[in-house]
Scaffold this motif. Structure first.
Motif, PDB file in Angstrom:
ATOM      1  N   SER A  16     -98.396-128.749  11.316  1.00  0.00           N
ATOM      2  CA  SER A  16     -99.636-128.041  10.982  1.00  0.00           C
ATOM      3  C   SER A  16    -100.750-128.386  11.967  1.00  0.00           C
ATOM      4  N   ILE A  29    -102.956-126.588   6.408  1.00  0.00           N
ATOM      5  CA  ILE A  29    -103.491-127.822   5.840  1.00  0.00           C
ATOM      6  C   ILE A  29    -102.734-129.012   6.421  1.00  0.00           C
ATOM      7  N   THR A  37     -98.116-127.805   1.534  1.00  0.00           N
ATOM      8  CA  THR A  37     -98.761-126.970   2.553  1.00  0.00           C
ATOM      9  C   THR A  37     -98.769-125.517   2.088  1.00  0.00           C
ATOM     10  N   ASP A  56     -96.285-121.458  10.929  1.00  0.00           N
ATOM     11  CA  ASP A  56     -96.044-122.829  10.450  1.00  0.00           C
ATOM     12  C   ASP A  56     -95.114-122.691   9.256  1.00  0.00           C
ATOM     13  N   GLU A  61     -93.775-129.019   1.091  1.00  0.00           N
ATOM     14  CA  GLU A  61     -93.053-130.114   1.719  1.00  0.00           C
ATOM     15  C   GLU A  61     -92.788-131.234   0.727  1.00  0.00           C
TER      16      GLU A  61
HETATM   17 MG    MG Z   1     -97.683-129.003   7.411  1.00  0.00          MG
END
Ligand code: MG
Ligand code: GDP
Length: 164
Positions: A16, A29, A37, A56, A61
């Motif tokens: 990110s 983020i 995220t 991204d 996550e």
């Molecule tokens: Mg990330």
């Protein structure tokens, strides 16, 4: 449609941060600990007059073990389906992991250009010895970058846009 460049890699490698640096704004983020995220995030980006869409693939996550691996597989297959160029990110601080090897093997089979990006190389000058273990992934030369400091991004992006 613009070419698509996707960033994949383990949680916390700095995907990110790289995304925001290239997009020129804080869209994704950045998490100090691996966390949420939200979903995949898109941005318009440009290098040397060549426009592309950056993704991204961070997604949601997870924080441990098998969940990370299955999440990475999912990110990788998303990138394989959508991207014209894939950036596979690792970092020198954590070194190479089993999940890195597995996802690298998956990406290599896809036939699309995959660039190995070695993040958190924060000091300019010769790359740290720790970077050399990533040659074991069999993906060629890693591109040393520091996403927070913006180091090495020019060389990386020159290579990325050369594939369009
Ligand atoms: Mg990330
Ligand atoms: P992601 O989970 O792969 O998206 O990783 P993030 O971009 O959220 O970054 C995870 C952590 O690594 C954050 O604390 C970042 O500030 C830090 N980080 C990202 N890039 C770099 C870098 O080039 N150098 C250093 N030292 N830290 C970085």
């Amino acid at each position: 449609m613009k070419p698509i460049v996707a960033v994949v890699g383990r949680p916390n490698v700095g995907k990110s941060t790289l995304f925001n640096k290239i997009a020129g704004q804080r869209i994704a983020i950045v998490e100090d600990t691996p966390g949420i995220t939200r979903d995949r995030i898109y941005a318009d980006a440009e290098w040397n007059g060549r426009e592309f869409t950056l993704i991204d693939t961070g997604g949601i996550e997870p924080s441990g073990g098998d969940v990370i691996l299955s999440q990475m597989r999912e990110q990788a297959s998303l990138a394989i389906d959508m991207a014209d160029v894939i950036l596979f990110m690792v970092n020198v601080r954590d070194g190479m992991t089993a999940a890195d090897s597995e996802v690298a093997a998956m990406l290599q089979k896809c036939g699309k250009p995959v660039l190995l990006v070695c993040n958190k190389v924060d000091n300019p000058g010769s790359p740290p010895m720790a970077m050399y273990e990533f040659y074991n992934l069999g993906m060629g030369d890693p591109y040393p970058v520091s996403s927070t400091h913006g180091l090495g991004l020019g060389d990386l992006l020159d290579e990325v846009v050369a594939y369009f």
